[in-house]
Design an enzyme around this catalytic site. Sequence first.
Site, PDB file in Angstrom:
ATOM      1  N   HIS A  96       0.868  -1.179   0.000  1.00  0.00           N
ATOM      2  CA  HIS A  96       0.000   0.000   0.000  1.00  0.00           C
ATOM      3  C   HIS A  96       0.902   1.225   0.000  1.00  0.00           C
ATOM      4  CE1 HIS A  96      -2.985   2.944   0.762  1.00  0.00           C
ATOM      5  NE2 HIS A  96      -2.614   3.173   2.009  1.00  0.00           N
ATOM      6  N   HIS A  98       0.965   5.780  -0.992  1.00  0.00           N
ATOM      7  CA  HIS A  98       0.242   6.983  -1.404  1.00  0.00           C
ATOM      8  C   HIS A  98       1.043   7.609  -2.536  1.00  0.00           C
ATOM      9  CE1 HIS A  98      -2.315   7.680   2.488  1.00  0.00           C
ATOM     10  NE2 HIS A  98      -2.318   6.422   2.104  1.00  0.00           N
ATOM     11  N   ASP A 121       0.809  -5.100 -20.399  1.00  0.00           N
ATOM     12  CA  ASP A 121       1.903  -5.991 -20.006  1.00  0.00           C
ATOM     13  C   ASP A 121       1.750  -6.465 -18.565  1.00  0.00           C
ATOM     14  OD1 ASP A 121       3.317  -6.215 -22.356  1.00  0.00           O
ATOM     15  OD2 ASP A 121       4.565  -4.454 -21.982  1.00  0.00           O
ATOM     16  N   HIS A 170      -8.407   7.733  -1.438  1.00  0.00           N
ATOM     17  CA  HIS A 170      -7.346   7.240  -0.558  1.00  0.00           C
ATOM     18  C   HIS A 170      -6.077   6.971  -1.371  1.00  0.00           C
ATOM     19  CE1 HIS A 170      -6.196   4.261   2.892  1.00  0.00           C
ATOM     20  NE2 HIS A 170      -5.180   4.977   2.475  1.00  0.00           N
ATOM     21  N   TYR A 228       7.718 -14.230 -23.019  1.00  0.00           N
ATOM     22  CA  TYR A 228       8.511 -13.001 -22.939  1.00  0.00           C
ATOM     23  C   TYR A 228       9.705 -13.224 -22.009  1.00  0.00           C
ATOM     24  CZ  TYR A 228       9.700  -8.123 -22.072  1.00  0.00           C
ATOM     25  OH  TYR A 228      10.368  -6.934 -21.951  1.00  0.00           O
TER      26      TYR A 228
HETATM   27 ZN   LIG Z   1      -3.161   4.835   3.153  1.00  0.00          ZN
END
Ligand SMILES: [Zn+2]
Length: 237
Positions: A96, A98, A121, A170, A228
Site C-alpha cells: 500500500h 500513497h 503488459d 485514498h 517473454y
Molecule cells: Zn493509506
Amino acid sequence: MKHLDKLKQEVFRANIALHRSGLVFQTFGNVSGVDREAGVMAIKPSGVDYAHLRASHMVLVDLATGKTMASKLRPSSDTPSHLEIYRAFPCGGIVHTHSRHATALAQCRLAIRCTGTTQADYFHGDVPVTRPLTRREVVRNYEKNTGLLIVETFRRLDPASIPAALVANHGPFCWGKDPLEAVRHAKVLEFVAEMEIVARLLGGSKGKPAQYLISKHFLRKHGKGAYYGQAAEKPQA
Ligand SMILES: [Zn+2]
C-alpha cells in the site's frame, strides 16, 4: 520458527525496496507477505522510520484471528486491510502506498484505463477504482472495511490478472505472488497512473485498443503460454 524468520526477511527487503523506489513519502507505505502454510502474515511496524527498520521489527500476525504474535511493536495500522485481501485473493505479498499519480487518480475516483500495451503488459484490463466508503464503514472497522471494499470491487474481476486497485479518495493497493513482486506492481502502477493523467491532459484516448491486442501483451508475459524474457527469468518491471 525458521520459515517465519525467512518471511520477516523477505518482507523487510520488500519494504526497503519500496522505500528506495521513491513511491513512499515519509512513512506512508507498507509491504506485507504471507506464509500460507503457517497461516501467518508479516508486515511493517506502524510509524517506524525506514532508516531504523530491521528485519526483526517485522510484525507477525495470525491470518485467521488477526492477532499480533509475540511482538513489542504494533503492526501497520493498515493491517486489517491486508488481512482481508489475503483472505480473499490468492496472493503472497501486498503493498500500500500513497504514490503521487496513483493517489491523485484515486482522489478523483478515476480508474486507470487499459488504453495501450504498456498497461496490458501487467494489467489485463482497467485498474478499478472502488466506490467511496459509507459513514458506517468508516466509523467502525475502517481498515477492515477498506480491505473488504477492494474484495467487493473484484467480484467480477480476476485479482491474479489485475493485481491492483485504487481506493476512492485514498490511494493504491497492489499485490503479487510475493512481497517483491507486489513492490514491482506498485512501481508499474505509478508509471501507468502518470500515463493516464498525461493521456487525459492530451484529450484522452481516441479509441480503446482491441481486446486481442491487450490479451496478446498480457498473456505473452503471464500464464501458461508466456514466452517473454529468458526461459529461466521471471518478467521484470
Ligand atoms: Zn493509506
